[in-house]
Scaffold this active site. Structure first.
Site, PDB file in Angstrom:
ATOM      1  N   CYS A   2      34.900  32.057 -18.607  1.00 29.86           N
ATOM      2  CA  CYS A   2      34.758  32.861 -17.400  1.00 29.86           C
ATOM      3  C   CYS A   2      35.671  32.340 -16.295  1.00 29.86           C
ATOM      4  CB  CYS A   2      33.328  32.811 -16.901  1.00 29.86           C
ATOM      5  SG  CYS A   2      32.144  33.377 -18.101  1.00 29.86           S
ATOM      6  N   TRP A  75      33.163  35.795 -20.145  1.00 34.27           N
ATOM      7  CA  TRP A  75      33.098  35.474 -21.576  1.00 34.27           C
ATOM      8  C   TRP A  75      31.613  35.529 -21.917  1.00 34.27           C
ATOM      9  CZ3 TRP A  75      31.092  31.421 -24.639  1.00 34.27           C
ATOM     10  CH2 TRP A  75      31.626  31.327 -25.934  1.00 34.27           C
TER      11      TRP A  75
END
Ligand code: M6R
Length: 611
Positions: A2, A75
């Protein structure tokens, strides 16, 4: 993994946020989004599953206006990759927007509590609870900073947070606990990011947040507080940034570019570290005297993935040169294993990114137990680099391909130099030290020569591309090379691959051998060459297809192999460095033949910031 980018200033936020997300793309993600506060103090949110390009497409139709905003690449951890689960998440029907890196472990209890209060959840993420918790505090007439501050003690787990709200246009809040966050200081503007590379083109003045810190940013203000210690004066650092760092320069993929950079990677990793007159190496940042290092009885390396394979090569080299017992631990296991460590054990962690949560956890565990912690890290200023007591930078430059290649080369060089340094503090002779140094310094040339066998590797890739499974075998120091070859292949081609010591085959894996399961054998000339040759015979007797990486001129091996990939005849200490190159190229070409997304393989992230 992320990524977060935030901005507040006096120009349009959207292009800055998008460009920042693009710079974080290499870390791996599966959806992206932005939230801005427009000139009429309205919250504008745009999110899309898939690549940043899909978000860009959406924004071209429905722009996100405003001079303050946050953005995120996600993610997936909680809930699949779709538009609804993409960040930012909205709390209290539009009161606040939140982007989050990390994992909230008590999200289920918080979700129940908020549901009872009437909040309706739009996503399956753990993050949405943060947004609703903040909205709940805002209802109590708290300002945004106080509202965020108030809810942070309720979050169990890890977070890097970026928050904006229409009730305070122009205010950007950030908070960190276990997930990196950095503030960029511009001229009449501020940036917030999970990685300084996202904002580096705008400013090189940065302040890294520490765990427990919360920041309030406006175009002109920068207020930093610690949750327990109150107001703090930020420490501003300068980062190095070269505009061309990320140019592909005509090469089709970053992975290939980075494979080809390895001769230079070796030079950079050696620079300033060789003391030829004393036939040893030197490291500025170890922060341990020679006397202390002489007392070391055992070394533990903790790392993950490719860094772990480099550490395994380090194990062989240090045990050989310095005769210090070395153990290599999976970082994610080490922190919970309660392994016995005496006070003469030195703990090293290795990490390209310097942000891997498992490796950071191992470092913190070793430190908690009172051991000096040392780090071998590529990313300058990363969390691991900052938290270690001392360490060695790889100087490999930014690595963008998700599959580590040049960072592995730099790790192996640094570990080889470390082995020589520790060896020369003990019983390694001047002559042996000098020979080893000469070998390492000479490595760029054989590396360059090995890169030239790429056309042969393409032929090998064609033999492998249709296989369901591939075995990688090697003995001694070439076992970790085999492990690395297998990891590279599975990461980017999605073909199942396993690495084994060649000696171990007959104890089970040989049952897999058939004409459809190629065996890649790493067998340069060396003391165990004859043994590996016998293992190859065993494979051939089972109709195994052999791709062999061996020393040029090794006719016997060439005769036995179905495909022979020759590497130059180099001293043993640099064999792993050279032998891994055909395996990196092999993975690359198999993935290319299969049309895979080589630099951003599915499900993977460049820096794995969750446990
Ligand atoms: O940044 P780190 O070296 O700590 O990363 C460790 C692993 O996540 C990493 O090596 C991973 O296995 C790579 N994708 C390897 O190509």
């Amino acid at each position: 993994m992320c990524g977060i980018v935030g901005f507040t200033g006096r120009r349009a936020a959207e292009p800055i946020l998008l460009a920042g997300l693009r710079r974080l793309e290499y870390r791996g993600y599966d959806s992206a989004g932005v939230a801005t506060i427009d000139s009429e103090s309205r919250l504008v949110v745009r999110k899309r599953a898939g690549r940043v390009a899909a978000l860009e497409e959406l924004l071209s139709q429905s722009p996100a206006a405003g001079e303050c905003g946050i953005s995120h690449t996600r993610w997936a951890t909680h809930g699949p990759a779709n538009d609804l689960n993409a960040h930012p998440h909205i709390g209290g029907a539009g009161r606040v927007a939140v982007a989050h890196n990390g994992v909230i472990e008590n999200h289920a209890q918080l979700r129940d509590e908020l549901t009872r209060l009437g909040y309706v959840f739009q996503s399956q993420t753990d993050t949405e609870v943060i947004a609703h918790l903040i909205a709940q505090e805002l209802k109590k007439d708290l300002d945004l900073f106080s509202a965020v501050r108030a809810i942070l003690p309720r979050l169990e787990g890890t977070y890097g947070l970026a928050v904006v709200a229409p009730c305070e246009p122009g205010v950007l809040i950030g908070a960190r606990m276990g997930s990196p966050l950095v503030v960029g200081l511009g001229d009449g503007e501020h940036f917030l990011a999970s990685d300084s590379s996202a904002i580096a083109p705008h400013t090189q003045s940065v302040a890294y947040l520490q765990d427990g810190e919360v920041v309030r940013l406006t175009a002109d203000e920068f207020n930093l507080e610690h949750l327990e210690r109150g107001s703090i004066v930020p420490r501003v650092d300068r980062i190095d940034w070269k505009p061309d760092d990320r140019e592909l320069g005509g090469v089709p993929h970053y992975m290939l570019k980075e494979i080809y950079e390895q001769p230079n990677t070796v030079r950079d990793a050696c620079r300033g570290r060789i003391r030829r007159g004393e036939a040893t190496a030197q490291f500025g940042g170890l922060n341990l005297t020679a006397a202390k290092l002489r007392r070391v009885r055992r070394i533990v390396f903790a790392a993950c993935g490719t860094s772990l394979h480099a550490a395994k090569i380090g194990e062989y080299l240090i045990e050989r040169c310095a005769r210090i017992p070395v153990e290599v631990e999976y970082a994610g296991e080490f922190r919970y294993s309660n392994a016995p460590l005496d006070d003469r054990t030195l703990v090293f962690v290795l990490s390209q990114s310097g942000e891997t949560a498992d490796t950071l956890g191992a470092l913190r565990e070793a430190r908690r137990r009172g051991h000096p912690t040392l780090a071998i890290v590529n990313t300058v200023g990363s969390t691991i680099a900052r938290e270690a007591d001392g360490g060695i930078y790889l100087h490999a430059g930014t690595e963008i391909g998700v599959a580590g290649t040049k960072s592995f080369a730099a790790q192996v060089v640094v570990l080889s130099l470390l082995a020589i340094y520790l060896g020369r503090l003990r019983h390694m002779s001047f002559t042996a030290g000098l020979e080893a140094i000469d070998a390492i310094e000479s490595a760029p040339e054989p590396l360059q020569k090995t890169l030239a066998i790429e056309p042969l590797v393409v032929a090998a890739a064609e033999r492998i591309a249709n296989s369901k499974s591939v075995l990688f075998l090697g003995r001694d120091v070439h076992h970790p090379v085999a492990l690395e070859g297998a990891l590279k292949l599975k990461e980017i081609s999605y073909i199942h691959a396993e690495g084994y010591p060649a000696s171990e085959m007959k104890h089970g894996p040989i049952a897999l051998v058939d004409p459809e399961t190629p065996c890649v054998v790493v067998a340069p000339r060396g003391p165990l060459h004859a043994k590996t040759m016998s293992n190859i015979e065993e494979l051939k007797a089972r109709r195994g297809v052999i791709v062999a990486v061996g020393t040029e001129g090794d006719r016997e091996l060439e005769r036995r192999a179905d495909v022979f990939l020759p590497i130059p005849d180099v001293p043993e200490i640099i064999q792993p460095l050279v032998a891994v190159v055909p395996l990196q190229l092999l993975a690359y070409h198999v993935a290319l033949l299969l049309g895979r997304d080589i630099d951003k393989p599915r499900n993977l992230a460049k820096s794995v910031t969750v446990e």
